[in-house]
Design a protein around this motif. Structure first.
Motif, PDB file in Angstrom:
ATOM      1  N   PHE A 120      28.565  -9.251   0.096  1.00 25.32           N
ATOM      2  CA  PHE A 120      28.984  -8.383  -0.847  1.00 25.32           C
ATOM      3  C   PHE A 120      28.711  -8.820  -2.284  1.00 25.32           C
ATOM      4  CE2 PHE A 120      32.307  -6.865  -3.710  1.00 25.32           C
ATOM      5  CZ  PHE A 120      32.091  -5.579  -3.929  1.00 25.32           C
ATOM      6  N   LEU A 179      26.013  -7.680  -5.809  1.00 30.63           N
ATOM      7  CA  LEU A 179      26.494  -7.330  -6.908  1.00 30.63           C
ATOM      8  C   LEU A 179      25.402  -7.754  -8.077  1.00 30.63           C
ATOM      9  CD1 LEU A 179      30.311  -8.451  -6.697  1.00 30.63           C
ATOM     10  CD2 LEU A 179      29.208  -6.232  -6.346  1.00 30.63           C
ATOM     11  N   LYS A 214      18.959  -0.068   0.340  1.00 24.88           N
ATOM     12  CA  LYS A 214      20.026  -0.857  -0.313  1.00 24.88           C
ATOM     13  C   LYS A 214      19.935  -1.756  -1.166  1.00 24.88           C
ATOM     14  CE  LYS A 214      23.000  -0.677   4.011  1.00 24.88           C
ATOM     15  NZ  LYS A 214      23.190  -1.502   5.387  1.00 24.88           N
ATOM     16  N   ALA A 261      20.809  -1.582  -5.554  1.00 28.72           N
ATOM     17  CA  ALA A 261      21.423  -2.662  -6.191  1.00 28.72           C
ATOM     18  C   ALA A 261      20.557  -3.302  -7.445  1.00 28.72           C
ATOM     19  CB  ALA A 261      21.541  -4.141  -5.366  1.00 28.72           C
ATOM     20  N   ALA A 301      30.645  -4.283 -10.413  1.00 27.67           N
ATOM     21  CA  ALA A 301      30.723  -4.621  -9.312  1.00 27.67           C
ATOM     22  C   ALA A 301      30.957  -3.519  -8.264  1.00 27.67           C
ATOM     23  CB  ALA A 301      31.458  -5.890  -9.026  1.00 27.67           C
ATOM     24  N   VAL A 302      32.254  -2.813  -8.680  1.00 23.80           N
ATOM     25  CA  VAL A 302      32.689  -1.772  -7.935  1.00 23.80           C
ATOM     26  C   VAL A 302      31.717  -0.660  -7.861  1.00 23.80           C
ATOM     27  CG1 VAL A 302      34.477   0.208  -8.171  1.00 23.80           C
ATOM     28  CG2 VAL A 302      34.980  -2.266  -8.516  1.00 23.80           C
ATOM     29  N   GLY A 358      29.205  -1.865  -5.181  1.00 25.44           N
ATOM     30  CA  GLY A 358      29.638  -2.041  -3.942  1.00 25.44           C
ATOM     31  C   GLY A 358      29.910  -0.246  -3.509  1.00 25.44           C
ATOM     32  N   GLY A 377      27.521   0.964  -0.278  1.00 25.10           N
ATOM     33  CA  GLY A 377      28.489   1.290   0.580  1.00 25.10           C
ATOM     34  C   GLY A 377      27.864   2.656   1.118  1.00 25.10           C
TER      35      GLY A 377
END
Lengths: 283, 288
Positions: free
Chosen positions: A125, A129, B216, B220, B263-264, B267, B271
């Motif tokens: 995870f 980030l 993915k 990011a 970060a959230v 994620g 996700g």
């Protein structure tokens, strides 16, 4: 207009040559595989040069490649000092510290299944980030000099390297592991003789990802504060002065440094993992 | 999946504990300095309580960041310039626009590469080599140059995001479009399928697992691009601007909350792509 016409003429000619080479019987020879991308790259440079000159694009928007080359030729000492500051001191030291710390952590994590199951999801995870955002914090903690850049690089390369190493240590197949058991090998022996060598392709995958990350981290961290030397510092101040030829010169240096760094890791990989199918196929 | 919950929670708890200890350790110097200046001495328990509630700590304690997040996400109106949602949305919109552009162009280039041998030989080595280059370094220049020719706002950041997500998609998609086995190509040849039919019926469906993996990575990277793209404009709006403003004024709590916000966001997006991947591949019978 003759510049533009000449550039497009060159483009057509180069495209035609490449089509001929690709369709010819020698298309799979090493010479052809080298020539085609080189011709394509040269074509891009010629198009760039021709369009910028022909359309009179001002140098503060896009300098032609010749101007960038001239800038590189005259400002060698500045570029060298920036390279030493950012690449050797910042990126390289951070890369070594971060990768070896991650490798040792992976060895520890691998011993405890509980840790592995807990750290792996958290690690993957964190690896997704935008870790580059920690740069302002680390610059605040470690000061403006290269130490803070090395710290950013450590944080950036740690998790990709950790995940790859842990994955790699699990990759030895169960047959080989059973064989080690029948030899009554200790965990240390099994690690050294079987699982570490088997992990090497994964480890080098992590090392290769980390090369690019380390250079990005060292450059971007300088945007948050740096001494008056360094590639990121030079890029941000030269952009402010609209000295775009200097910016492109730094980018050229960064690109060459990044490719050489990656290439040298790939060479070491070829020497270490010579037994792996992906390496054997290349030879 | 179920058996990972316990260890993951343990690791997260360990991180929080280490964080608290580090906060005490790193902020204690400031407390002692203040006390020495005031001519008083402080006991250990006073140091601990003080390090938990400094206004500009070297390392804010987790609950300080949580309070700041609560104040800037829930308590402020989303249109307010002090709301983290407002800044997050600005970054997110640039990220998504750039991600869309980059993915679209990447897929188109991959289709071209798979169908043209000359294009494959000339472009592919450069696409691979470009992944070893710190592309992010040109972000400030793109912003300033586009600004000087009158393009500002969302688009310059989106271009950087697009650029960063472009190459992973090209490389992954080329691998995916080539992934069907020779026997499958031969079968379509015996059906006398045209190139378009081979593409739509065989190449495209079998490339999807590769595409989602690239997406993915790409999304990011897009977020990182958008955040870095906000730095050189002088901290106007967006998560990157919050980071830069925080580092200018020593507002560490603000930096950390922007960081958690980013970060959230990352994620959630990764996700979301993951869920999309699972649903799509399941419907196509490709999931394992």
């Amino acid at each position: 207009m003759s510049w533009v016409a000449g550039a497009f003429g060159f483009w057509g000619l180069a495209w035609w040559i490449n089509l001929r080479i690709a369709a010819s019987r020698q298309a799979n020879t090493p010479a052809a595989r080298l020539a085609v991308p080189v011709i394509f790259g040269v074509t891009l440079l010629v198009l760039w040069e021709g369009l910028v000159r022909g359309l009179n694009v001002p140098g503060v928007i896009l300098p032609p490649p010749s101007a960038i080359a001239a800038r590189i030729a005259v400002s060698g000492p500045i570029l060298w000092a920036d390279f030493m500051q950012t690449f050797v001191k910042g990126a390289l030291s951070g890369y070594v510290i971060g990768c070896s710390a991650a490798f040792l952590t992976a060895l520890a994590v691998d011993r405890f299944d509980f840790l592995r199951r807990g750290l792996l999801p958290v690690g993957s995870f964190i690896a997704a980030l935008p870790i580059i955002g920690t740069a302002p914090i680390l610059v605040m903690w470690f000061g403006f000099d290269w130490h803070s850049k090395a710290a950013v690089v450590v944080v950036m390369v740690f998790f990709p390297m950790l995940i790859n190493t842990v994955e790699g240590l699990r990759s030895a197949d169960s047959m080989s592991r059973d064989l080690m058991r029948t030899y009554a090998a200790t965990p240390g022996q099994s690690l050294r003789k079987l699982r570490l060598p088997a992990a090497m392709p994964f480890v080098f995958n992590g090392l290769k990802i980390a090369t690019t990350l380390s250079l990005i981290g060292a450059i971007v961290a300088e945007f948050f504060g740096s001494p008056t030397v360094g590639m990121g510092f030079r890029i941000s101040t030269s952009v402010g002065q609209l000295a775009l030829d200097m910016v492109w010169a730094e980018i050229t240096v960064a690109a060459v440094a990044g490719s050489l760094f990656y290439g040298s890791i790939a060479l070491i990989e070829r020497a270490v993992t010579f037994w792996h199918p992906s390496q054997r196929a290349a030879n | 999946m179920r058996q990972a919950v316990g260890p993951v929670l343990a690791v997260v708890a360990a991180i929080l504990v280490i964080w608290y200890f580090a906060a005490v350790w790193m902020n204690a110097a400031w407390t002692q300095q203040q006390a020495a200046r005031a001519g008083t001495t402080v006991t250990f328990s006073e140091i601990v309580t003080d390090t938990m509630q400094q206004a500009r700590p070297r390392l804010p304690a987790p609950h300080q960041v949580a309070v700041e997040l609560w104040n800037t996400v829930v308590m402020k109106k989303v249109t307010s310039k002090r709301s983290l949602v407002y800044h997050g949305w600005i970054t997110l919109s640039a990220t998504l626009l750039g991600f869309g552009i980059g993915t679209g162009l990447g897929i188109l280039l991959a289709v071209g590469i798979v169908h043209s041998r000359a294009m494959d030989m000339s472009v592919m080595p450069w696409a691979i080599a470009s992944q070893t280059i710190p592309i992010l370094a040109i972000a400030p220049m793109i912003i300033v140059v586009l600004n000087s020719i009158g393009i500002s706002g969302l688009l310059p950041k989106a271009i950087i995001s697009a650029y960063l997500s472009f190459f992973p998609v090209v490389v992954g998609m080329v691998a995916g479009l080539r992934s069907p086995e020779t026997a499958q190509f031969d079968l379509l040849k015996t059906y006398n399928a045209s190139r378009a039919q081979v593409f739509w019926r065989l190449r495209l469906p079998s490339s999807l697992p590769y595409l989602f993996t690239s997406l993915k990575i790409g999304i990011a990277a897009s977020l990182v691009g958008a955040i870095v793209g906000e730095l050189p404009t002088g901290a106007v709006a967006g998560l990157g601007a919050r980071l830069l403003a925080g580092s200018y004024y020593g507002q560490t709590v603000q930096i950390w909350s922007a960081l958690i916000g980013a970060a959230v966001l990352a994620g959630l997006m990764v996700g979301l792509v993951g869920v999309l991947q699972r649903v799509t591949l399941k419907r196509m019978g490709l999931s394992r």
